[in-house]
Design an enzyme around this catalytic site. Sequence first.
Site, PDB file in Angstrom:
ATOM      1  N   LEU A   1      -1.554   3.320  12.185  1.00  0.00           N
ATOM      2  CA  LEU A   1      -0.940   2.447  11.081  1.00  0.00           C
ATOM      3  C   LEU A   1      -1.887   1.391  11.092  1.00  0.00           C
ATOM      4  O   LEU A   1      -2.463   1.087  12.006  1.00  0.00           O
ATOM      5  CB  LEU A   1       0.374   1.677  11.506  1.00  0.00           C
ATOM      6  CG  LEU A   1       1.661   2.699  11.570  1.00  0.00           C
ATOM      7  CD1 LEU A   1       2.652   2.001  12.184  1.00  0.00           C
ATOM      8  CD2 LEU A   1       1.946   3.375  10.044  1.00  0.00           C
ATOM      9  N   ASP A   2      -2.354   0.878   9.851  1.00  0.00           N
ATOM     10  CA  ASP A   2      -3.248  -0.148   9.863  1.00  0.00           C
ATOM     11  C   ASP A   2      -2.824  -1.564  10.746  1.00  0.00           C
ATOM     12  O   ASP A   2      -1.590  -1.531  11.127  1.00  0.00           O
ATOM     13  CB  ASP A   2      -3.340  -0.611   8.380  1.00  0.00           C
ATOM     14  CG  ASP A   2      -4.066   0.232   7.477  1.00  0.00           C
ATOM     15  OD1 ASP A   2      -4.693   1.306   7.932  1.00  0.00           O
ATOM     16  OD2 ASP A   2      -3.370   0.325   6.184  1.00  0.00           O
ATOM     17  N   LYS A   3      -3.752  -2.334  11.164  1.00  0.00           N
ATOM     18  CA  LYS A   3      -3.577  -3.345  11.885  1.00  0.00           C
ATOM     19  C   LYS A   3      -2.423  -4.404  11.601  1.00  0.00           C
ATOM     20  O   LYS A   3      -1.451  -4.825  12.155  1.00  0.00           O
ATOM     21  CB  LYS A   3      -4.818  -4.469  11.996  1.00  0.00           C
ATOM     22  CG  LYS A   3      -4.729  -5.410  12.962  1.00  0.00           C
ATOM     23  CD  LYS A   3      -5.768  -6.116  13.223  1.00  0.00           C
ATOM     24  CE  LYS A   3      -5.904  -7.463  14.311  1.00  0.00           C
ATOM     25  NZ  LYS A   3      -7.168  -8.141  14.454  1.00  0.00           N
TER      26      LYS A   3
ATOM     27  N   HIS B   1      -5.983   3.072   4.489  1.00  0.00           N
ATOM     28  CA  HIS B   1      -5.418   2.279   3.583  1.00  0.00           C
ATOM     29  C   HIS B   1      -4.837   2.945   2.338  1.00  0.00           C
ATOM     30  O   HIS B   1      -5.177   2.413   1.183  1.00  0.00           O
ATOM     31  CB  HIS B   1      -6.390   1.200   3.353  1.00  0.00           C
ATOM     32  CG  HIS B   1      -6.925   0.271   4.339  1.00  0.00           C
ATOM     33  ND1 HIS B   1      -6.172  -0.617   5.181  1.00  0.00           N
ATOM     34  CD2 HIS B   1      -8.110  -0.484   4.450  1.00  0.00           C
ATOM     35  CE1 HIS B   1      -6.516  -0.977   6.112  1.00  0.00           C
ATOM     36  NE2 HIS B   1      -7.861  -1.281   5.722  1.00  0.00           N
TER      37      HIS B   1
END
Length: 238
Positions: A105-107, A190
Amino acid sequence: MEKQVRLDKYLADSNLGSRSQVKKDIKQGLVKINGQIVKKCEEKIDIKKDRVFYKGSPVSYQKYVYYMFHKPAGVVTATEDKSQKTVMDFFDKKIRKKLFPVGRLDKDTEGLLLITNDGQLAHDLLSPTKHVDKTYYAEISGKVDEGDAEAFLRGLQVDKDFRAKPAKLVIKESGELSKVFISIEEGKFHQIKRMFLAVGKEVVYLKRISMGALSLDDSLDKGEYRPLREEEIKSLKK
């Protein structure tokens, strides 16, 4: 699961210490099998029949472990990072050995993350040929309409190099700040943010709520985790 395991591997896999540490403990006579002290690290354990005690306490062997983690924003999905806090930093040091997050999962993305040491399950969940849906709740700056939903369902041309597979977009609220649910099979970098940018809108909040048959437990606060229940493990492996 194999029926017999070396004693040192059995103890290390049970998160009782590193392989070298448990070997020392075995040689010091701190381990009993069926009531008898055993000092040979290579001693074979019958997983189903033998009773093993380590420093006086019974040992419950698990080759594979599975945890549901509620990832907060601001941490990276990695096993380690020299400059940033990772999702694994939330786990007790005794159990984090050999564990890894399934996918990423993105930051700044929150939500469901599966943490395990089962490489085969991780591969199956992430393989494009398995068609495992990942569902997210998102808040979007800009009005999301049925035209967007249709474009996503057809398979959106994100940029010149990437055409996304068909995705299901469900609009909960549409307005200056739209609230939606989106399900995708892929997990490109993303991806959801790029998909909305391709239709002229911006993701301002993103949270994964399910992966395949596994849904985020509402009782888990951000940064908390719990072992998966037996029925959850079985549903993921179907």
